[in-house]
Every structure is written in C-alpha cells, then in structure tokens.
Design an enzyme around this catalytic site. Structure first.
Site, PDB file in Angstrom:
ATOM      1  N   TYR A  53      -7.812   4.718  -7.708  1.00  0.00           N
ATOM      2  CA  TYR A  53      -8.304   3.778  -6.533  1.00  0.00           C
ATOM      3  C   TYR A  53      -9.664   3.707  -6.118  1.00  0.00           C
ATOM      4  O   TYR A  53     -10.213   4.625  -6.356  1.00  0.00           O
ATOM      5  CB  TYR A  53      -7.364   4.268  -5.102  1.00  0.00           C
ATOM      6  CG  TYR A  53      -5.949   4.172  -5.114  1.00  0.00           C
ATOM      7  CD1 TYR A  53      -5.294   3.229  -6.258  1.00  0.00           C
ATOM      8  CD2 TYR A  53      -5.192   4.775  -4.231  1.00  0.00           C
ATOM      9  CE1 TYR A  53      -3.904   3.407  -6.184  1.00  0.00           C
ATOM     10  CE2 TYR A  53      -3.745   4.692  -4.226  1.00  0.00           C
ATOM     11  CZ  TYR A  53      -3.187   3.817  -5.162  1.00  0.00           C
ATOM     12  OH  TYR A  53      -1.602   3.796  -5.225  1.00  0.00           O
ATOM     13  N   LEU A 238       5.399  -3.517   3.715  1.00  0.00           N
ATOM     14  CA  LEU A 238       5.399  -4.753   4.049  1.00  0.00           C
ATOM     15  C   LEU A 238       5.367  -5.937   3.140  1.00  0.00           C
ATOM     16  O   LEU A 238       4.739  -7.116   3.177  1.00  0.00           O
ATOM     17  CB  LEU A 238       4.021  -4.978   5.206  1.00  0.00           C
ATOM     18  CG  LEU A 238       4.083  -3.952   6.277  1.00  0.00           C
ATOM     19  CD1 LEU A 238       2.783  -4.308   7.130  1.00  0.00           C
ATOM     20  CD2 LEU A 238       5.174  -4.110   7.160  1.00  0.00           C
ATOM     21  N   LEU A 243       5.498  -9.586   4.531  1.00  0.00           N
ATOM     22  CA  LEU A 243       6.206  -9.827   5.834  1.00  0.00           C
ATOM     23  C   LEU A 243       5.688  -9.846   7.087  1.00  0.00           C
ATOM     24  O   LEU A 243       6.222  -9.679   7.986  1.00  0.00           O
ATOM     25  CB  LEU A 243       7.256  -8.430   5.753  1.00  0.00           C
ATOM     26  CG  LEU A 243       8.428  -8.389   4.564  1.00  0.00           C
ATOM     27  CD1 LEU A 243       8.921  -7.026   4.368  1.00  0.00           C
ATOM     28  CD2 LEU A 243       9.410  -9.463   5.169  1.00  0.00           C
TER      29      LEU A 243
END
Length: 347
Positions: A53, A238, A243
């Site tokens: 990351y 999500l 969402l």
C-alpha cells in the site's frame, strides 16, 4: 464500539477496522494521523495495512508509504499499545514488490523486518499473506476459476514452509498472530490443519471482500469461520463506494475510485448500479443513511466480522462514524434478504 476476539488468540479488536490503503497518496500524512486519532476516540483500536500500500494505483515508488504513515503516527503519538496493527506480505505481483516474486519462508522473514522498520514498532499484531500463491478466485476471478493446474504436494510444502517461518517469527516476538487474505474455505482448513499438526500458529483471520453487493463468503467460508473460529476481516464493506450512492446517475466524482479506474476492479457491470439502487431504496424507505446501513449490516451476520472501511479524508470518516451505534431492525434485514435473493451477484 463492540470488541471481539481475533480468532482463538487473546487479541481483542474492534468490530470496525480502519483501512489505510490510501495513506501516503490520496490521504496526506496529517489527515491520516487525524483519522487514527478519530478512530481511537470512537473506540476503534484496529488498523489494517500492507507492504504494497497505498493503492489506486499501486506504484513501485510508493510501496510501503502506508506503513510508514502509521509508523510516523506511532513515533509521534507514543500510543503504540492502544492499537492493534495488521499488515500483509505481497503474493505474486506485477513487480511492485521484490520484482513480483511473491513469498515463501525466506521472503516472509525478510518482509517482516521491512514492515517492522516502516511501522516503527517491535512487533506486528497480525501478519497476513495478501493472497495465496497457488491462485485465488477473488477479485472477479470466480467467473472463470480453474484450480485444475494446482499441485497439491507443492501447495502443502509451501504452506508448511510459510507456517514454519511464521512460527519462528512469533517465537522471536516479531509477530503475535497470523491470517490469510483472498483465501478459500479449502485453503483455510489446510493452513489450520498443518499448523495444528505441527504446533505452529494457526490462522486467526481471513481478509476477503464482503458487502451487500459481494456475498461469496456466505456459504462455505461462513461454515469454515464458525467451526474453525476464524474472524472475517471484510474489505470493501461499502463496495468501493458504490453503496454510498455517489456513482448513481452516471456521476463520477473527481478523485473518486471510479475516476481512477472506471471498471472498479471488475465491479462495474450493467447490473451494478441498478442493484445498488435497490439497497439505496431500502435505506431511504427506513430513513437510514446507506453508509450506516451497509456497515450495520456487517454486524448482523452469523459469523465473526471486523469490517475494514477506508476514508480518503477525515470528513468522510466523521460521516461514517456517526452511524457506529446503529442496529438494523428485523424489517430492514428482511428487506435486505429479499433484495439479495432477487438480485444476487451483481458482479
């Protein structure tokens, strides 16, 4: 915030987990530090990161920056004992990490040292393998998944090699617990069996995608989790922002995930936005914020979950945290179940 045991370990984690995959690129250091502070204030003690990351996109020159951001917070705050830190070693990759060569026992030892240095800590609470080296059906590969080329003996040898390296790292006090990511039910039971047969650390968790729009975990993985005491660390609860409703009507907010990758990692199909609207309509019907409904739904499931959410900035985090005490009614859950039966697997 509810606290739950991490697998069969003595580690207690909040049932929401702060994901940090934007730390270092889309989320500046100062904002990232603020998010960690805000999460602790809300009762969240769990942070998830990975050596590769930040993402979206992943670049060789930015690998490790998310861990470094957490490390600088630890050094600055002196609050290391208040957080549970999870990170991951990369599997096969296009060359972002270690020229793409994935991991084995030797790499595990090297990778742990790198993560410890970047995180500025003496111990990693949860050390995870980012995806299985034999392959995975995750990330939309389930549609064409073919395991027929796998060699069982090689897989068993690899698992034993990795688990022994993790055993040595745990004995040396460098890691506390271990987990997998993007793994199958068969894979998780094999990791667990080999560990138990040899007295090595067993898997405490598995980090797989799970949301109202992605429910592959609901059958075999759920049974595995209940019987083997494996905690699901659900990523993309999500659905990468779907969402929230921000992409409805063809909208693509500047700086959003879709503005960077229009296919959203294979999540965008002809059915995705119409089915998303079904869940947005359920939230509206019951007077709920769709973000809060999606996160609260995770807590309703019949297996242990710590849901990993991400926020690009502190304002988004504040919005999400405003729903941390929501419990869904039977009426809402019934509507969600009906929606899922009528609209399975949008992607």
């Amino acid at each position: 915030m509810k606290m739950i045991p991490l697998g069969r370990t003595d580690i207690e984690v909040s049932d929401w987990c702060l994901g940090t995959m934007t730390f270092g690129t889309h989320t500046p250091v100062a904002d990232a530090h603020r998010q960690i502070d805000m999460s602790l204030e809300a009762g969240i003690n769990f942070l998830d990161t990975a050596e590769m990351y930040p993402v979206n996109p992943v670049r060789t020159e930015t690998v490790g920056q998310s861990e470094e951001t957490i490390g600088s917070w630890i050094a600055k705050s002196g609050r290391r004992d208040e957080i549970v830190v999870a990170t991951k070693v990369s599997g096969d990759n296009p060359g972002w990490v270690r020229d793409g060569r994935g991991y084995d026992g030797q790499v595990i030892a090297e990778a742990i040292e790198g993560s410890l240095q970047r995180l500025q800590t003496d111990v990693i609470d949860l050390y995870q393998m980012h995806w299985p080296m034999r392959g995975s059906y995750m990330f939309r590969q389930n549609w064409t998944y073919d395991p027929s080329g796998q060699n069982r003996a090689e897989t068993m040898d690899h698992m034993a090699d990795v688990l022994y390296a993790l055993h040595k790292a745990q004995k040396a006090g460098k890691i506390r617990a271990i987990g997998m990511s993007n793994e199958s039910a068969w894979g998780m039971t094999q990791w667990t069996r080999i560990a138990e047969e040899n007295g090595w650390p067993r898997m405490a968790s598995v980090q797989n995608e799970y949301s109202l729009l992605c429910r592959l975990y609901d059958t075999d993985m759920a049974e595995m989790a209940v019987n083997e005491d494996i905690t699901l660390l659900s990523f993309s609860p999500l659905a990468c922002g779907l969402l929230t409703g921000k992409y409805q009507g063809g909208k693509v907010p500047e700086g959003s995930r879709m503005s960077i990758g229009p296919e959203m990692g294979g999540r965008m199909t002809d059915r995705t936005l119409p089915i998303t609207q079904v869940y947005l309509d359920i939230a509206a019907k019951h007077g709920l914020d769709p973000v809060h409904m999606a996160m609260a739904w995770q807590r309703s499931r019949p297996f242990p979950i710590s849901a990993i959410f991400g926020a690009t900035n502190a304002d988004q985090l504040a919005h999400l945290l405003a729903g941390d005490d929501l419990t869904l009614s039977d009426a809402v859950l019934s509507d969600i179940t009906a929606a899922h039966r009528a609209n399975p697997m949008p992607y």
